[in-house]
Scaffold this active site. Structure first.
Site, PDB file in Angstrom:
ATOM      1  N   HIS A 141       0.831  -1.195   0.000  1.00 38.98           N
ATOM      2  CA  HIS A 141       0.000   0.000   0.000  1.00 38.98           C
ATOM      3  C   HIS A 141       0.870   1.252   0.000  1.00 38.98           C
ATOM      4  CE1 HIS A 141      -3.336   2.724   0.912  1.00 38.98           C
ATOM      5  NE2 HIS A 141      -4.117   1.717   0.545  1.00 38.98           N
ATOM      6  N   HIS A 142       0.430   2.242  -0.802  1.00 37.24           N
ATOM      7  CA  HIS A 142       1.212   3.476  -0.968  1.00 37.24           C
ATOM      8  C   HIS A 142       1.302   4.273   0.333  1.00 37.24           C
ATOM      9  CE1 HIS A 142       3.277   6.532  -3.084  1.00 37.24           C
ATOM     10  NE2 HIS A 142       2.752   6.320  -4.273  1.00 37.24           N
ATOM     11  N   SER A 143       0.416   4.038   1.271  1.00 35.81           N
ATOM     12  CA  SER A 143       0.493   4.749   2.542  1.00 35.81           C
ATOM     13  C   SER A 143       1.680   4.281   3.382  1.00 35.81           C
ATOM     14  CB  SER A 143      -0.803   4.544   3.342  1.00 35.81           C
ATOM     15  OG  SER A 143      -1.012   3.167   3.611  1.00 35.81           O
TER      16      SER A 143
END
Length: 468
Positions: A141-143
Site C-alpha cells: 500500500h502506498h500509505s
C-alpha cells in the site's frame, strides 16, 4: 501506543481508497534460474522457509486503527502475530505461460485490494513461464511506502554477488542481523524549537509558493510561455470514472540507446521518456479515434528526498509537462516537450523542499475536484488538470541476484484513479529502462498496443535525428 505516525500525505493515500481506486503499488520481477534449477523448485523451497521466517520492518507494520482510518492517533505499529504464509502466495501460469498470460495474471492480482487490518502487502511467486523464469509480484500500500522506498527495499534484499546463495527473502530478517534498523523509525516527540522552525519554514514556503503562483498566473496570459498551468488539459478517454478492472503491459529499453537520443536532442533522459510515451499515446489514441486536438498533459512525480536518503513514507512533489501529442513530427514534438519540462524546472528553482511540496499540492488541487467529479460520474464539470501520470524511478545500476538467480527485469505497477485511468511508471535497472503501463481495462482498452507503439516511437526518434 508506540509506532510511527502517518503523515498527511500517507493519510491521503488511505482515505481515497475505494473499490475502484486501490492505492497499492507493485513490482514485477523476473529471475533467470541458474545451475539447472527449475522455477517450481525455487518457489517450493521459499514456501517451506516461511514457517521459520522472522519478518522485519516495514513488512511487519500494520495500522493501529484499521477500522477508523481517520483516527487522530493513527500510526503504524508492529504486528506481533504476522503470518508470512498469508502474505506469500504461489501461482502457476497456464500453458503456454507467455507474456500475455503473465500480463493477465498481474492485471487480475492488481485488481484486488489489500487487507488493511494486516500489514498491507502481498508477494506472489509465479512459475510456469515458458522461458523457465521465476516471476515475483510484490504489492504494497502506498500509505506505507512510496515507489522510491519500495524500489530501495526490494533491491537492498538482493545481492550483487552471483555466488551468494544465502540471500534471505526480501521481507525476512537475516539470521546474522536480527537487530537491523528499520527504515521507518518512530517519529521523535516535537520540541518547542522544532515547532518554531516549522512555523518559520512554513512562512518561507508560503512566500515561495506565492511567487510561483504569480508565475503560473502570468503564464496563462503568455501563449509563448511553455509552462503548463492547471485546468489546461484536453478531455480524453482517460478522464472519467474507472472500474476496478486493470490491464497491465510492459516494455523494456536499453538505456545507452535512450541516452544517445537525449544527447542528440539536447534534452534529458526523462525528456526522451516523455517523448516515447507521447509518440505511443498519439498513435494509440488515433487508432481509437480519440486523439484530441490539444496536447495531452502529464503529471511528473518528482522525488524531493536528499541524496542517499534511505526512504520511508512518502516524499513526492510533481510538475506538469506538455506531451505535445498534437504535433505529428517526432523531432518538433520532443523539442516542444523539452521546452515544457525546462519551464517547469525553472518554476521550482530556488524553492525549499517544503515549498515544492506545498506548491505541488496547490498545483494539484483542481485534480482532487476532478477525481471527485469523475467518481460521481460528472467528469465534464471541470477541465482536467492532467491526463496521464508518468513516473521515472531510479533503480540499481548493477545486476542483482537472488541466491544466484539473475534478476532480468523489474517492472513497476502503479495506480490508475478516477480521472486518470492510465499510469506509466519506469524503473531503471542495470543498463535497461523497465516500463510498466497500468490502466483501467474499460477506459484504456488494448493497452498492449500502447506498449508496442511506445517501442516504435524510439525508432521514430532515432530516424528523425539520424541516430544509428
Amino acid at each position: 501506543m508506540a509506532g510511527k505516525r502517518l503523515s498527511p500525505l500517507d493519510m491521503l493515500f488511505l482515505t481515497v481508497e475505494s473499490q475502484e481506486t486501490m492505492l497499492h503499488v507493485a513490482g514485477l520481477l523476473q529471475f533467470k534460474p541458474t545451475n539447472g534449477a527449475r522455477a517450481e523448485e525455487i518457489t517450493a523451497q521459499m514456501r517451506d522457509e516461511l514457517a521459520s521466517v522472522v519478518v522485519e520492518p516495514p513488512w511487519n507494520l500494520k495500522l493501529a486503527y484499521p477500522n477508523f482510518l481517520l483516527h487522530p492517533m493513527q500510526r503504524w505499529v508492529t504486528d506481533t502475530e504476522i503470518d508470512p504464509t498469508y502474505h506469500v502466495r504461489r501461482s502457476a501460469l497456464p500453458s503456454p505461460g507467455d507474456e500475455r498470460e503473465l500480463g493477465v495474471l498481474i492485471s487480475r492480482l492488481h485488481s484486488r485490494p489489500l487487507d488493511l487490518s494486516r500489514p498491507p502487502w502481498e508477494a506472489h511467486l509465479i512459475e510456469g513461464l515458458e522461458n523457465g523464469n521465476l516471476a515475483l509480484y510484490v504489492k504494497v500500500h502506498h500509505s506505507l511506502v512510496d515507489g522510491y522506498t519500495a524500489a530501495k527495499l526490494l533491491s537492498r534484499a538482493l545481492s550483487k554477488d552471483p555466488d551468494d546463495t544465502g540471500t534471505p527473502l526480501f521481507f525476512a530478517v537475516p539470521p546474522t542481523r536480527r537487530e537491523r534498523a528499520s527504515l521507518l523509525d518512530s517519529a521523535p516527540a516535537p520540541s518547542l524549537g522544532g515547532v518554531v522552525d516549522t512555523v518559520r519554514s512554513g512562512f518561507t514556503s508560503l512566500n515561495d509558493v506565492f511567487k510561483a503562483l504569480v508565475k503560473v498566473n502570468r503564464s496563462r496570459r503568455d501563449e509563448a510561455n511553455a509552462l503548463v498551468p492547471s485546468l489546461q488539459a484536453p478531455r480524453t478517454i482517460f478522464d472519467n470514472r474507472i472500474s476496478r478492472n486493470r490491464r497491465f503491459a510492459t516494455q523494456q529499453y536499453d538505456l545507452p540507446r535512450l541516452k544517445r537520443i537525449a544527447a542528440a536532442t539536447g534534452g534529458t533522459l526523462n525528456d526522451v521518456l516523455l517523448a516515447i510515451c507521447a509518440g505511443g499515446l498519439r498513435r494509440y489514441l488515433s487508432e481509437l479515434g480519440e486523439l484530441p486536438d490539444k496536447p495531452l498533459i502529464a503529471f511528473i512525480p518528482v522525488n524531493v528526498r536528499p541524496k542517499d536518503d534511505p526512504g520511508g513514507g512518502n516524499a513526492v512533489a510533481g510538475m506538469l509537462a506538455n506531451l505535445s501529442t498534437h504535433i505529428d513530427d517526432p523531432k518538433e514534438r520532443i523539442e516542444s516537450i523539452i521546452a515544457s519540462t525546462r519551464a517547469a524546472k525553472e518554476q521550482m528553482e530556488g524553492m525549499t523542499r517544503n515549498a515544492i511540496l506545498a506548491y505541488t499540492a496547490i498545483l494539484s488541487a483542481p485534480f482532487v475536484v476532478q477525481t471527485s467529479t469523475a467518481q460521481a460520474g460528472l467528469g465534464q464539470v471541470l477541465p482536467p488538470t492532467y491526463n496521464v501520470m508518468i513516473s521515472n524511478v531510479p533503480g540499481p545500476t548493477e545486476p542483482l541476484y537472488f541466491r544466484g538467480h539473475k534478476l532480468e527485469s523489474d517492472y513497476p505497477v502503479s495506480i490508475p484513479m478516477h480521472g486518470t485511468a492510465l499510469n506509466i511508471t519506469c524503473l531503471s535497472y542495470a543498463g535497461t529502462l523497465n516500463v510498466g503501463f497500468i490502466g483501467c481495462r474499460d477506459n484504456a482498452p488494448h493497452l498492449q498496443h500502447l506498449a508496442v507503439y511506445s517501442g516504435d516511437a524510439v525508432v521514430e526518434l532515432e530516424t528523425a535525428f539520424g541516430i544509428k
